[in-house]
Design an enzyme around this catalytic site. Structure first.
Site, PDB file in Angstrom:
ATOM      1  N   TYR A   1      39.017 -17.348  69.078  1.00 51.07           N
ATOM      2  CA  TYR A   1      40.112 -16.374  69.111  1.00 51.07           C
ATOM      3  C   TYR A   1      40.347 -15.836  67.710  1.00 51.07           C
ATOM      4  O   TYR A   1      40.464 -16.606  66.758  1.00 51.07           O
ATOM      5  CB  TYR A   1      41.387 -17.047  69.627  1.00 51.07           C
ATOM      6  CG  TYR A   1      42.585 -16.126  69.757  1.00 51.07           C
ATOM      7  CD1 TYR A   1      42.549 -15.010  70.582  1.00 51.07           C
ATOM      8  CD2 TYR A   1      43.760 -16.394  69.056  1.00 51.07           C
ATOM      9  CE1 TYR A   1      43.656 -14.178  70.703  1.00 51.07           C
ATOM     10  CE2 TYR A   1      44.873 -15.572  69.190  1.00 51.07           C
ATOM     11  CZ  TYR A   1      44.818 -14.461  70.012  1.00 51.07           C
ATOM     12  OH  TYR A   1      45.914 -13.648  70.137  1.00 51.07           O
TER      13      TYR A   1
ATOM     14  N   ASP B   1      37.445 -17.339  60.123  1.00 50.24           N
ATOM     15  CA  ASP B   1      38.819 -17.216  60.575  1.00 50.24           C
ATOM     16  C   ASP B   1      39.477 -18.580  60.422  1.00 50.24           C
ATOM     17  O   ASP B   1      39.334 -19.455  61.270  1.00 50.24           O
ATOM     18  CB  ASP B   1      38.871 -16.742  62.027  1.00 50.24           C
ATOM     19  CG  ASP B   1      40.299 -16.493  62.485  1.00 50.24           C
ATOM     20  OD1 ASP B   1      41.229 -16.990  61.826  1.00 50.24           O
ATOM     21  OD2 ASP B   1      40.481 -15.802  63.505  1.00 50.24           O
TER      22      ASP B   1
ATOM     23  N   LYS C   1      49.330 -18.891  59.992  1.00 50.85           N
ATOM     24  CA  LYS C   1      49.940 -20.173  60.372  1.00 50.85           C
ATOM     25  C   LYS C   1      50.480 -20.956  59.155  1.00 50.85           C
ATOM     26  O   LYS C   1      51.502 -20.573  58.614  1.00 50.85           O
ATOM     27  CB  LYS C   1      48.967 -20.959  61.239  1.00 50.85           C
ATOM     28  CG  LYS C   1      48.680 -20.148  62.530  1.00 50.85           C
ATOM     29  CD  LYS C   1      48.008 -20.880  63.654  1.00 50.85           C
ATOM     30  CE  LYS C   1      48.077 -20.024  64.916  1.00 50.85           C
ATOM     31  NZ  LYS C   1      46.813 -19.599  65.461  1.00 50.85           N
TER      32      LYS C   1
END
Ligand SMILES: *Cc1c(COP(=O)(O)O)cnc(C)c1O
Length: 442
Positions: A150, A245, A273
């Site tokens: 993702y 990522d 995050k």
């Protein structure tokens, strides 16, 4: 569900009914609606340390941790203090502040590949922007991505995109033009031969290979031996940029992210995050020659009204400084706590006769409910063969026992520095009941 169980969640149920009238699914992000675990979501009132409390007053040990950002737990003292101080000076200016350089210095010092960095507001934005830069820098349009990884919900990346999308059974989404995803070449995770074949098949057309260096959106799947170095070598051979990522893994699996843990340096890195300590903040960065192509130093346009805002910078700085304290002691503690949890879960599952394949990298963990003892999970196809019905039963029992987990088999669990031995032991005790419930499903 028994009557008492229903009463236990009465206020959450009411809150959810109201929210569902007002917002799609009653949520601001799909996975929060609990569709994969066959019940309504709980509605949270507050959190402290390893625990959250719902609007009924039930307390839970939390392994969602906001899907990763809260590595210090809820309402961590240093973060609360820093954000309180910052908000009193003003929430946003649309003009530079020193806090941006303060966080940038820390990011650049920590993450091996990052020489210059740009702050944005979400991981989605970071991925979208890094992809634009990679295309601009190479003059090529195609991107290789792994099935089940993702990279946010930007159009080009919303193909076989893991967790939320997987859980809903939509491999992509209506509204995403085929003309955009047509340039996205899919390969299985942990499969170097497939990457070589893709690069050969699209020679001279591929801008970048994007990958989660530890996959965290199809459960948690570590890279196989030599996989990341193999990607680095293939990218060099074919003149393709390597994008890590690290929105989930950055400052999570190690202070310098997966790239420092595995010793492989990408060209560009996405962060999110943990870097924002629970406030909306993300970043992309990399080699100076690439990053200087970003506006206004270069022609690659990317902007943001609230980007680098002082509250997020303050939360990020406080989080990183706490993680760095005592020679990165936080990571030793996270590692020990998560390993303890991993072993306890393994033993509890075995006692209950539930075949489980446990993966862990640092404080990221996933119990895969595999079909047979000895089954492993190395890519998306393996993950989707898992017993999601058993996971759902396990999840619901854990919730009743006061442990809240990410509500799908395809999500990683996150441990924070606030998860002490007592919390871990309580979780393992609850898991015995959870596995018993799972084993009751044939
Ligand atoms: C969470 C995540 C994103 C998206 O970040 P948002 O802040 O939710 O947009 C992108 N990539 C990875 C690997 C993630 O885990």
């Amino acid at each position: 569900m028994s009557q008492t169980t229903t009463d236990r969640y009465a206020a959450s149920s009411q809150a959810h009914a109201r929210a569902a009238r007002l917002m799609p699914g009653g949520v601001s992000s799909p996975v929060r609606a609990y569709k994969a675990v066959g019940r309504e979501p709980i509605t949270i009132r507050k959190g402290k340390g390893a625990h959250v409390k719902d609007v009924d007053g039930n307390s839970y040990i939390d392994y969602v941790c906001s899907y990763g950002p809260l590595i210090l737990g809820h309402a961590a003292e240093p973060v609360v203090a820093a954000v309180t101080k910052a908000v009193q000076r003003g929430a946003s200016f649309g003009m530079p502040t020193q806090a941006e350089s303060d966080l940038a210095e820390r990011v650049i010092e920590a993450v091996p590949s990052i020489e210059v960095v740009r702050f944005v507001n979400s991981g989605t934005e970071a991925a979208m922007s890094a992809l634009r830069l990679a295309r601009a820098a190479t003059g090529r349009d195609k991107v290789i991505k792994c099935i089940g990884c993702y990279h946010g919900h930007t159009d080009a990346m919303l193909v076989s995109a893991g967790s939320g999308a997987t859980t809903l059974g939509v491999p992509s989404s209506p509204g995403v033009p085929g003309s955009v995803t047509g340039g996205t070449v899919l390969v299985p995770y942990n499969d170097l031969d497939a990457v070589r074949a893709a690069m050969l098949g699209h020679r001279g057309e591929v801008a970048c290979m994007a990958v989660e260096p530890v996959a965290g959106n199809m459960g948690c799947i570590p890279p196989g031996d030599g996989y990341l170095q193999g990607l680095r070598d293939l990218c060099d051979e074919f003149g393709v940029l390597l994008l890590f990522d690290e929105v989930m893994t950055g400052f999570r699996v190690a202070y310098g992210g997966a790239q420092s843990l595995y010793g492989v340096t990408p060209d560009l890195t996405m962060l999110g995050k943990v870097v924002g300590g629970g406030l909306p903040c993300a970043a992309y960065g990399g080699r100076e020659d690439l990053m200087r192509q970003v506006a206004p130093d270069g022609p690659v346009y990317q902007a943001g009204t609230l980007s680098g805002n002082p509250l997020a910078m303050a939360a990020g700085i406080a989080t990183l400084d706490t993680l760095k304290d005592n020679d990165h002691d936080a990571y030793r503690k996270l590692d020990a706590a998560t390993r303890h949890l991993e072993m306890g879960l393994g033993e509890a599952a075995e006692s209950a006769g539930v075949p489980l394949y446990l993966t862990r990298v640092g404080s990221m963990l996933c119990p895969f409910f595999v079909n047979n003892a000895g089954d492993t999970v190395e890519d998306y196809a393996d993950a989707t063969r898992c017993r999601t019905d058993r996971f759902a039963a396990f999840f619901r029992t854990m919730l009743d026992e006061g442990v809240v987990l990410p509500p799908a088999q395809f999500e990683a669990w996150f441990v924070s520095t606030a998860h002490d031995l007592k919390a871990i032991e309580e979780t393992i005790a609850a898991a015995s009941k959870g596995f018993a419930a799972a084993s009751a499903i044939a």
